[in-house]
Design a protein around this motif. Structure first.
Motif: not given
Length: 264
Positions: A69-70, A73-74, A76-77, A100-101, A103, A176, A180
């Motif tokens: 998941a991290a 997210r990394r 995606a950002e 939950c990773a 949007d 988490h 999210r």
């Protein structure tokens, strides 16, 4: 033909990452090491307009769930790309951690969602080995090294220690989900008991956002010409030629036990 006519606008691309099965370190399960390359490709190759996670997982390792998941997210950002999760049979426990990773989370009417909790299971075999006349010999340096030994009677202090460890992981899971899902979660409702919800019920409690499916949802967002490009882990030689039969069988049994918790 389009590649010879550069002035024609290319159709939008949605990268699809399938996250299916048990989450676990090793060759067979979903894990960060095995998925890293595929996830990186999904965000970076072909200039996608979005990334879709197709999730069908009963859960597994909290650490691997967090790592995967991290990474999502990394990226995606970093790439400023929207991520949408599409749940099939289940996004439960670690599977929901992965969801939950994204949007937003889109479910089928029959998807199983939630199971925000931590579980540990094992067997007590001390009476069995006694009947067989087997003597257990364990020598440790450090009083906690023989923690929850299945060949010895269960100790209250071991169970208390296990629950303390589970409470820490459970708190991380809850943090988490709250980070999210944010304002989409209702006030005053305990969603963290390990309970599950089906389809539209998960929308009512804020754990999902819509009922729908990958292709029609993405066509509605990006047009009928949207192109789907799947990204998955490359299989090693051992798995391609079936040379790890014993390991595969053991993993299959473990995964079946996870699915059985949800009647699947």
């Amino acid at each position: 033909m389009r590649r010879f006519l550069p002035f024609l606008k290319k159709p939008p691309v949605v990268s699809v990452i399938r996250l299916s099965g048990m989450i676990a370190a090793g060759q067979r399960g979903l894990n960060d090491a095995g998925l890293a390359e595929a996830i990186e490709r999904a965000f970076k190759k072909g200039k996608p307009v979005a990334v879709a996670l197709v999730i069908n997982s009963p859960g597994g390792s909290p650490a691997q769930s967090s790592l995967i998941a991290a990474r999502i997210r990394r990226l995606a950002e970093e790439k400023e790309l929207p991520v949408t999760a599409f749940v099939e049979d289940a996004a439960a426990s670690g599977g929901y951690w992965l969801a939950c990773a994204a949007d937003d989370i889109i479910v089928d009417e029959n998807s199983i969602i939630g199971s925000i909790g931590v579980i540990s299971a094992g067997f007590g075999l001390h009476e069995a080995i006694g009947k067989l006349g087997v003597e257990r010999r364990v020598h440790t340096a450090g009083q906690s090294k023989s923690f929850l030994d299945p060949f010895r009677p269960e100790k209250e202090e071991d169970v208390a220690r296990l629950r303390a460890l589970q409470d820490q992981i459970h708190a991380n899971f809850i943090d988490h989900v709250k980070a999210r899902r944010g304002m989409r979660l209702p006030d005053g409702q305990d969603l963290y008991t390990g309970d599950v919800w089906i389809g539209r019920q998960s929308l009512e409690v804020g754990l999902a956002d819509e009922v729908g499916h990958l292709v029609p949802t993405m066509k509605a967002r990006y047009g009928d010409l949207v192109k789907f490009v799947s990204h998955g882990p490359r299989r090693g030689l051992l798995r391609r030629f079936g040379l790890s039969i014993a390991a595969e069988a053991a993993s299959e049994l473990e995964e079946r036990s996870l699915w059985a918790r949800y009647g699947l």
